[in-house]
Scaffold this motif. Structure first.
Motif, PDB file in Angstrom:
ATOM      1  N   LEU A   1       0.838  -1.198   0.000  1.00  0.00           N
ATOM      2  CA  LEU A   1       0.000   0.000   0.000  1.00  0.00           C
ATOM      3  C   LEU A   1       0.874   1.249   0.000  1.00  0.00           C
ATOM      4  CD1 LEU A   1      -2.630  -0.969   2.750  1.00  0.00           C
ATOM      5  CD2 LEU A   1      -3.069  -0.776   0.303  1.00  0.00           C
ATOM      6  N   LEU A   2       0.541   2.194  -0.844  1.00  0.00           N
ATOM      7  CA  LEU A   2       1.200   3.492  -0.845  1.00  0.00           C
ATOM      8  C   LEU A   2       0.428   4.402   0.105  1.00  0.00           C
ATOM      9  CD1 LEU A   2       3.430   5.219  -2.154  1.00  0.00           C
ATOM     10  CD2 LEU A   2       1.756   5.879  -3.887  1.00  0.00           C
ATOM     11  N   ILE A   3       1.103   4.907   1.141  1.00  0.00           N
ATOM     12  CA  ILE A   3       0.382   5.650   2.181  1.00  0.00           C
ATOM     13  C   ILE A   3       1.105   6.939   2.554  1.00  0.00           C
ATOM     14  CG2 ILE A   3      -0.629   3.563   3.177  1.00  0.00           C
ATOM     15  CD1 ILE A   3       1.447   3.895   5.458  1.00  0.00           C
ATOM     16  N   LYS A   4       0.336   7.821   3.202  1.00  0.00           N
ATOM     17  CA  LYS A   4       0.864   9.045   3.802  1.00  0.00           C
ATOM     18  C   LYS A   4       0.227   9.225   5.174  1.00  0.00           C
ATOM     19  CE  LYS A   4       1.559  11.673  -0.491  1.00  0.00           C
ATOM     20  NZ  LYS A   4       1.230  12.926  -1.228  1.00  0.00           N
ATOM     21  N   PHE A   5       0.984   9.860   6.080  1.00  0.00           N
ATOM     22  CA  PHE A   5       0.448  10.228   7.391  1.00  0.00           C
ATOM     23  C   PHE A   5       0.100  11.709   7.376  1.00  0.00           C
ATOM     24  CE2 PHE A   5       3.273   6.654   8.251  1.00  0.00           C
ATOM     25  CZ  PHE A   5       2.444   5.828   8.991  1.00  0.00           C
ATOM     26  N   GLU A   6      -1.065  12.023   7.895  1.00  0.00           N
ATOM     27  CA  GLU A   6      -1.463  13.419   8.000  1.00  0.00           C
ATOM     28  C   GLU A   6      -2.038  13.680   9.393  1.00  0.00           C
ATOM     29  OE1 GLU A   6      -3.973  14.588   4.780  1.00  0.00           O
ATOM     30  OE2 GLU A   6      -2.382  14.370   3.285  1.00  0.00           O
ATOM     31  N   LEU A   7      -1.784  14.875   9.895  1.00  0.00           N
ATOM     32  CA  LEU A   7      -2.196  15.244  11.248  1.00  0.00           C
ATOM     33  C   LEU A   7      -3.465  16.083  11.217  1.00  0.00           C
ATOM     34  CD1 LEU A   7      -1.490  15.434  14.309  1.00  0.00           C
ATOM     35  CD2 LEU A   7      -0.287  17.565  13.736  1.00  0.00           C
ATOM     36  N   ASP A   8      -4.408  15.719  12.065  1.00  0.00           N
ATOM     37  CA  ASP A   8      -5.634  16.508  12.244  1.00  0.00           C
ATOM     38  C   ASP A   8      -5.604  17.049  13.677  1.00  0.00           C
ATOM     39  OD1 ASP A   8      -8.231  17.422  12.743  1.00  0.00           O
ATOM     40  OD2 ASP A   8      -9.090  16.006  11.294  1.00  0.00           O
ATOM     41  N   THR A   9      -5.276  18.340  13.808  1.00  0.00           N
ATOM     42  CA  THR A   9      -5.136  18.913  15.144  1.00  0.00           C
ATOM     43  C   THR A   9      -6.479  19.175  15.805  1.00  0.00           C
ATOM     44  OG1 THR A   9      -5.008  21.119  14.172  1.00  0.00           O
ATOM     45  CG2 THR A   9      -2.935  19.975  14.605  1.00  0.00           C
ATOM     46  N   ILE A  10      -7.543  19.281  15.002  1.00  0.00           N
ATOM     47  CA  ILE A  10      -8.871  19.522  15.567  1.00  0.00           C
ATOM     48  C   ILE A  10      -9.422  18.251  16.208  1.00  0.00           C
ATOM     49  CG2 ILE A  10     -11.220  20.307  15.099  1.00  0.00           C
ATOM     50  CD1 ILE A  10      -9.030  22.459  14.818  1.00  0.00           C
ATOM     51  N   LEU A  11      -9.349  17.153  15.460  1.00  0.00           N
ATOM     52  CA  LEU A  11      -9.883  15.884  15.947  1.00  0.00           C
ATOM     53  C   LEU A  11      -8.856  15.084  16.739  1.00  0.00           C
ATOM     54  CD1 LEU A  11     -11.943  14.747  12.825  1.00  0.00           C
ATOM     55  CD2 LEU A  11     -12.764  15.893  14.892  1.00  0.00           C
ATOM     56  N   LYS A  12      -7.622  15.612  16.828  1.00  0.00           N
ATOM     57  CA  LYS A  12      -6.548  14.932  17.562  1.00  0.00           C
ATOM     58  C   LYS A  12      -6.321  13.520  17.025  1.00  0.00           C
ATOM     59  CE  LYS A  12      -8.676  15.720  21.409  1.00  0.00           C
ATOM     60  NZ  LYS A  12      -9.045  15.733  22.845  1.00  0.00           N
ATOM     61  N   LYS A  13      -6.185  13.450  15.709  1.00  0.00           N
ATOM     62  CA  LYS A  13      -5.985  12.168  15.045  1.00  0.00           C
ATOM     63  C   LYS A  13      -4.823  12.247  14.063  1.00  0.00           C
ATOM     64  CE  LYS A  13     -10.729  10.345  15.126  1.00  0.00           C
ATOM     65  NZ  LYS A  13     -10.395   9.113  15.884  1.00  0.00           N
ATOM     66  N   VAL A  14      -4.268  11.090  13.796  1.00  0.00           N
ATOM     67  CA  VAL A  14      -3.343  10.929  12.686  1.00  0.00           C
ATOM     68  C   VAL A  14      -4.033  10.055  11.657  1.00  0.00           C
ATOM     69  CG1 VAL A  14      -1.144   9.980  11.935  1.00  0.00           C
ATOM     70  CG2 VAL A  14      -1.299  11.173  14.123  1.00  0.00           C
ATOM     71  N   TRP A  15      -4.217  10.645  10.469  1.00  0.00           N
ATOM     72  CA  TRP A  15      -4.858   9.883   9.390  1.00  0.00           C
ATOM     73  C   TRP A  15      -3.792   9.110   8.609  1.00  0.00           C
ATOM     74  CZ3 TRP A  15      -9.802  10.101  10.266  1.00  0.00           C
ATOM     75  CH2 TRP A  15     -10.430  11.280  10.657  1.00  0.00           C
ATOM     76  N   VAL A  16      -4.160   7.914   8.195  1.00  0.00           N
ATOM     77  CA  VAL A  16      -3.347   7.165   7.229  1.00  0.00           C
ATOM     78  C   VAL A  16      -4.125   7.179   5.929  1.00  0.00           C
ATOM     79  CG1 VAL A  16      -2.253   4.983   6.634  1.00  0.00           C
ATOM     80  CG2 VAL A  16      -2.377   5.700   9.028  1.00  0.00           C
ATOM     81  N   LYS A  17      -3.546   7.817   4.927  1.00  0.00           N
ATOM     82  CA  LYS A  17      -4.237   7.970   3.647  1.00  0.00           C
ATOM     83  C   LYS A  17      -3.527   7.176   2.556  1.00  0.00           C
ATOM     84  CE  LYS A  17      -6.540  12.382   4.337  1.00  0.00           C
ATOM     85  NZ  LYS A  17      -6.873  13.674   3.707  1.00  0.00           N
ATOM     86  N   THR A  18      -4.312   6.644   1.642  1.00  0.00           N
ATOM     87  CA  THR A  18      -3.771   5.942   0.486  1.00  0.00           C
ATOM     88  C   THR A  18      -4.174   6.692  -0.771  1.00  0.00           C
ATOM     89  OG1 THR A  18      -5.733   4.541   0.312  1.00  0.00           O
ATOM     90  CG2 THR A  18      -3.889   3.692   1.601  1.00  0.00           C
ATOM     91  N   TYR A  19      -3.361   6.558  -1.777  1.00  0.00           N
ATOM     92  CA  TYR A  19      -3.704   7.160  -3.062  1.00  0.00           C
ATOM     93  C   TYR A  19      -3.044   6.361  -4.180  1.00  0.00           C
ATOM     94  CZ  TYR A  19       0.977   9.252  -3.564  1.00  0.00           C
ATOM     95  OH  TYR A  19       2.325   9.440  -3.709  1.00  0.00           O
ATOM     96  N   LYS A  20      -3.548   6.543  -5.381  1.00  0.00           N
ATOM     97  CA  LYS A  20      -2.991   5.877  -6.545  1.00  0.00           C
ATOM     98  C   LYS A  20      -1.937   6.775  -7.163  1.00  0.00           C
ATOM     99  CE  LYS A  20      -5.728   2.268  -6.448  1.00  0.00           C
ATOM    100  NZ  LYS A  20      -5.210   0.913  -6.151  1.00  0.00           N
ATOM    101  N   ALA A  21      -0.749   6.234  -7.333  1.00  0.00           N
ATOM    102  CA  ALA A  21       0.346   7.025  -7.895  1.00  0.00           C
ATOM    103  C   ALA A  21       0.341   7.004  -9.416  1.00  0.00           C
ATOM    104  CB  ALA A  21       1.679   6.489  -7.387  1.00  0.00           C
ATOM    105  N   ALA A  22      -0.684   6.428 -10.001  1.00  0.00           N
ATOM    106  CA  ALA A  22      -0.706   6.233 -11.445  1.00  0.00           C
ATOM    107  C   ALA A  22      -1.096   7.488 -12.217  1.00  0.00           C
ATOM    108  CB  ALA A  22      -1.670   5.100 -11.800  1.00  0.00           C
ATOM    109  N   TYR A  23      -1.392   8.579 -11.514  1.00  0.00           N
ATOM    110  CA  TYR A  23      -1.842   9.790 -12.187  1.00  0.00           C
ATOM    111  C   TYR A  23      -1.014  10.983 -11.719  1.00  0.00           C
ATOM    112  CZ  TYR A  23      -5.889   6.862 -13.178  1.00  0.00           C
ATOM    113  OH  TYR A  23      -6.703   5.834 -13.583  1.00  0.00           O
ATOM    114  N   SER A  24      -0.704  11.885 -12.639  1.00  0.00           N
ATOM    115  CA  SER A  24      -0.006  13.119 -12.274  1.00  0.00           C
ATOM    116  C   SER A  24      -0.371  14.207 -13.266  1.00  0.00           C
ATOM    117  CB  SER A  24       1.516  12.903 -12.250  1.00  0.00           C
ATOM    118  OG  SER A  24       1.991  12.530 -13.523  1.00  0.00           O
ATOM    119  N   SER A  25      -0.145  15.435 -12.840  1.00  0.00           N
ATOM    120  CA  SER A  25      -0.475  16.585 -13.683  1.00  0.00           C
ATOM    121  C   SER A  25       0.681  17.576 -13.642  1.00  0.00           C
ATOM    122  CB  SER A  25      -1.763  17.247 -13.205  1.00  0.00           C
ATOM    123  OG  SER A  25      -2.178  18.263 -14.090  1.00  0.00           O
ATOM    124  N   LYS A  26       0.918  18.219 -14.744  1.00  0.00           N
ATOM    125  CA  LYS A  26       2.053  19.121 -14.885  1.00  0.00           C
ATOM    126  C   LYS A  26       1.910  20.326 -13.965  1.00  0.00           C
ATOM    127  CE  LYS A  26       4.754  21.554 -18.413  1.00  0.00           C
ATOM    128  NZ  LYS A  26       4.821  21.900 -19.862  1.00  0.00           N
TER     129      LYS A  26
END
Length: 896
Positions: free
Chosen positions: A136-161
């Protein structure tokens, strides 16, 4: 076995793909720093305040949030056992915490889940240590309001200039998804890290980041009360969590140890190289958006290791001097590997050095023994590429790799080497070369002789981990008679110009030829392909190098030694020049030579398998292997009938994308089938060894003995249904439409089959058991395929064959099964030719109006007319047989 074997095996094909996992977190103590985090992280940029008043309000909220968090020492207590690394991992009694530095928020991680230990039930199905089943391709992101760390996934198959107007739309239409969340436990001591508890994703409670049993196709999920976290480790760029996961399914309990790797990917991905269908590499899809387009750009990125010259060597490299790369490709040999095979496996790895020299690198690839007493070394760690030796009854090998989906960069590889693969190698070598090589005749080979085969398998599997796909078209480059030349085979090496073909061992050479170089080796195509994929340049983008890459291919466009022929769908093999297990440029000629050697071997089966005091099991299995080889030759020949040579021409090349097999070759193919297959040879049906044992097939439920009449009846049916399959006849009709009298037509084939299958009937001779079986099989195949073609077309039928291709994500599971098993199974494909000329879906609505239906009905009427003239034959068995067939035909055609 109570587990669903078919489901598990089927889902293994989808199991080994690219993905990634989570990280750790750290704290902050200053409200201003926390406020800065929420403005810098993409998900929170909408909450950034625009004035001082808003900033003060935001700081107030953050202070309130901070006050609700526990202190670091209250979470990571004095009981903590800590591991420092890319993610600091703390174990506090039974709880596990990740501590993630703020600099890693938003960075790309790859979560790689591997099997580490298995019980018997899983072992028997081919799931063993080292198999990578989820990424799985993942990123960690911080939510200071909800006091959570999100683990997000995304597809790396797309990009834009960057900077283009469409990029704003791209960002809105390709957002990442939240796969998991963790409550923030506390801030780090120095206010630059975040701490959160991760038990639930590793102890079996949640399957968001580790769906082991779902991916293996097993019912149910992990039972948390029977699962646990075993061990954690952290290193500078990688963290490891080992878990024991248990499920209860269909009355049994299965526990599997798995290792989850959390790999920090390079901030700047490797510069991709665009794939070309004329060179066989695994690839990763990528779609590019920009404002200048009139159509979305769809590319395939070559899967390859990042090989670059050291900065101080760039000028020397560009001048053509061989240099060492910045980072070598290193394979470690599992300490579990028997000592007598370790150097041989290393040799198979080191043999690729010559190919990397073509790319400008020396010492680019090396093999080492895995360190035994190094506490930082773990074969499940994706920092290390391993040849993992599996104690298993499976007779196979596999060469998957872990790929950065952003660029196609191979970051780690695992060769799974099943112990029992040597049984398959021994069977092949004895059956294919025993007639010409006395060393290949024993029940157990000398180590030196087996080592040659092991070296070949090692090189082949390493080739996959370097990115190379099977090149089934390579062996077609060698003329059949050249395989009988000692001079030619010594000069060219082995059996094909690519070790990535399934050109096993030289079954063409005859005893009088004196050929010694009979084992596949790394060849001309392999060296060229590695040079094409790994040659480094200092150009900025993959578009800048397209012309140079294409020119490398065009330089050899007319040389068959450099041809790439993809592996095909075993159920619908179209191109006879790219077949599995074949040799040479003419299937009929090569198979006739092969049959000569099989005829020499059959009388020796009992002598070669003799063991004092033992039963005849080995003889029965060898006989089944011989029959399997005979049937493999038959399938090679069948492909020529209605066959089409496939190629991938580009503008400027004088190649044809489709070229129908020559009429003379197709007619010779039918002659071969009639002479050597349909008229089942007595040397197979009346072998002396049948007095002691029938052919024995190995199966998951145990060994099965087949009476020859039963065995050959089944194999005959397979040949007839293959000959009469809809796709083959449609290709023949297409050939006739394009080439007229120059084509070998459906009518030609049915006439030739009629004259061969019914030759005794035409002459008024009585039939034996095999003759009657053959005629019944043929008529049944005509009736059933004709009736199927006339079934009413439904919406469901139109779409039933439409399935999404997962070939680019499949594991590379090579087929080293012994032919006594393999001939009863569908051939495996690692990619296949995506065009698959004349597939079911394309012609689904043509069944009822196809000439194939008319031809089959006409042939049935012709057979009926002939049989009615022979109903008075004196031989009772033959007469009853004819009467039965006439009734079958009349019933099938609805005749009164």
């Amino acid at each position: 076995m109570s587990l669903n074997t078919h489901t598990l095996k089927k889902t293994l094909a989808v199991a080994i793909m690219t993905t990634c996992i989570l990280g750790g977190i750290q704290e902050q103590t200053q409200a201003a720093i926390l406020n800065q985090e929420q403005s810098e992280t993409g998900v929170f940029k909408f909450f950034k305040k625009k004035n001082k008043k808003a900033d003060k309000e935001d700081a107030k909220v953050t202070d309130e949030k901070k006050s609700t968090l526990k202190k670091y020492d209250d979470v990571i207590t004095s009981d903590a056992v800590s591991q420092k690394g890319v993610i600091d991992i703390h174990r506090v009694k039974k709880d596990y915490f990740f501590e993630l530095d703020k600099s890693l928020l938003g960075r790309d991680f790859l979560l790689v889940n591997k099997i580490s230990k298995v019980p018997t039930e899983i072992n028997e199905l081919g799931f063993n240590k080292g198999i990578n089943y989820q990424n799985l391709l993942i990123k960690f992101e911080l939510d200071t309001i909800l006091k959570k760390v999100w683990v997000k996934t995304y597809k790396a198959a797309y990009s834009s200039k960057k900077g283009d107007a469409i990029t704003k739309s791209f960002e809105d239409n390709y957002i990442s998804s939240i796969r998991e969340s963790f409550d923030l436990s506390c801030l780090g001591k120095d206010s630059t890290s975040y701490v959160f508890k991760v038990n639930k994703v590793f102890d079996g409670s949640e399957k968001s980041l580790n769906d082991l049993f779902g991916i293996l196709g097993m019912p149910g999920s992990a039972v948390s009360t029977l699962s646990k976290i075993d061990e954690v480790k952290s290193f500078p760029e990688n963290a490891i969590v080992k878990s024991l996961l248990t499920t209860k399914a269909e009355g049994i309990t299965v526990s599997i140890e798995v290792t989850s790797n959390i790999v920090l990917l390079n901030e700047k991905p490797m510069k991709p190289r665009f794939a070309d269908r004329r060179v066989g590499f695994f690839s990763t899809k990528h779609f590019y958006f920009n404002d200048d387009q009139q159509a979305l750009e769809n590319r395939e990125l070559v899967n390859r290791w990042r090989l670059e010259p050291k900065k101080e060597d760039v000028e020397r490299y560009l001048a053509g001097e061989l240099v060492e790369p910045q980072k070598q490709i290193v394979y470690y040999i599992d300490p579990s590997t028997p000592k007598q095979w370790r150097q041989t496996i290393k040799d198979g790895i080191n043999d690729w050095q010559i190919a990397f020299e073509q790319a400008g690198f020396k010492n680019a690839i090396i093999a080492k023994d895995a360190p035994i007493n190094d506490p930082d070394f773990d074969g499940d760690d994706v920092r290390y590429s391993m040849v993992t030796y599996a104690a298993s009854s499976q007779a196979n090998a596999m060469g998957p790799s872990v790929v950065d989906p952003r660029s196609g960069e191979i970051i780690e590889a695992d060769i799974i080497w099943w112990h029992n693969v040597m049984t398959a190698l021994q069977s092949w070598i004895r059956i294919q070369t025993g007639a010409i090589d006395p060393k290949a005749r024993a029940n157990k080979f000398e180590n030196e002789h087996m080592a040659h085969a092991i070296r070949f398998v090692s090189s082949h599997e390493v080739g996959h981990t370097l990115g190379l796909m099977h090149n089934m078209g390579a062996s077609y480059a060698y003329p059949v008679d050249s395989l009988r030349s000692k001079t030619y085979t010594d000069r060219m090496g082995g059996t094909a110009p690519s070790i990535m073909d399934y050109a096993r061992f030289n079954y063409v050479a005859q005893p009088e030829d004196g050929v010694e170089n009979i084992t596949p080796q790394i060849g001309v195509y392999d060296i060229f392909a590695i040079g094409w994929a790994y040659k480094w340049n200092n150009k900025n983008t993959p578009w800048d190098e397209l012309n140079d890459q294409s020119a490398m291919i065009r330089k050899h466009e007319t040389d068959p030694l450099y041809h790439y022929g993809p592996q095909q769908d075993g159920k619908n093999t179209i191109d006879p020049s790219a077949q599995s297990e074949d040799l040479g440029d003419n299937s009929m000629q090569a198979s006739r030579y092969g049959l000569k050697n099989l005829k020499r071997i059959v009388p020796q089966v009992e002598n070669w398998t003799y063991e004092e005091g033992q039963d005849y099991e080995k003889a029965g299995k060898m006989m089944m292997g011989i029959i399997g080889q005979w049937f493999t030759y038959a399938n090679h020949v069948v492909t020529n009938i209605g066959g089409v040579y496939l190629d991938h021409p580009v503008y400027g090349e004088q190649k044809a994308a489709y070229a129908h097999v020559e009429k003379a070759k197709q007619k010779d193919a039918i002659k071969y089938l009639i002479d050597e297959v349909i008229d089942i040879p007595a040397w197979l049906t009346k072998a002396d060894v049948y007095n002691k044992t029938y052919p024995i097939k190995e199966s998951p439920i145990g060994d099965i003995e087949y009476a020859p009449t039963t065995l050959f009846r089944d194999l005959h049916a397979r040949i007839f249904y293959s000959l009469l399959q809809k796709e083959r006849l449609l290709r023949m009709l297409e050939n006739e439409a394009v080439n007229g009298n120059k084509a070998y037509t459906v009518a030609n084939m049915l006439d030739d089959l009629h004259q061969g299958i019914f030759k005794k009937t035409i002459k008024g001779y009585k039939l034996n058991v095999y003759d009657r079986q053959s005629q019944k099989n043929y008529i049944d195949a005509l009736i059933i395929t004709q009736n199927k073609a006339m079934e009413k077309t439904t919406k469901k039928a139109l779409h039933s064959d439409c399935s999404c291709s997962l070939h680019h994500h499949m594991p590379v599971l090579c087929d080293y099964s012994v032919r006594s098993v393999g001939m009863f199974e569908d051939e495996k494909a690692d990619g296949g030719d995506s065009r698959n000329f004349n597939r079911n879906l394309v012609y689904a609505t043509m069944n009822r109006v196809s000439d194939a239906v008319s031809m089959k009905r006409g042939e049935l009427m012709k057979i009926r007319s002939l049989l009615k003239k022979r109903l008075t034959i004196n031989d009772q068995a033959t007469r009853y047989h004819y009467t039965d067939l006439v009734l079958r035909i009349e019933e099938a055609l609805n005749m009164k």
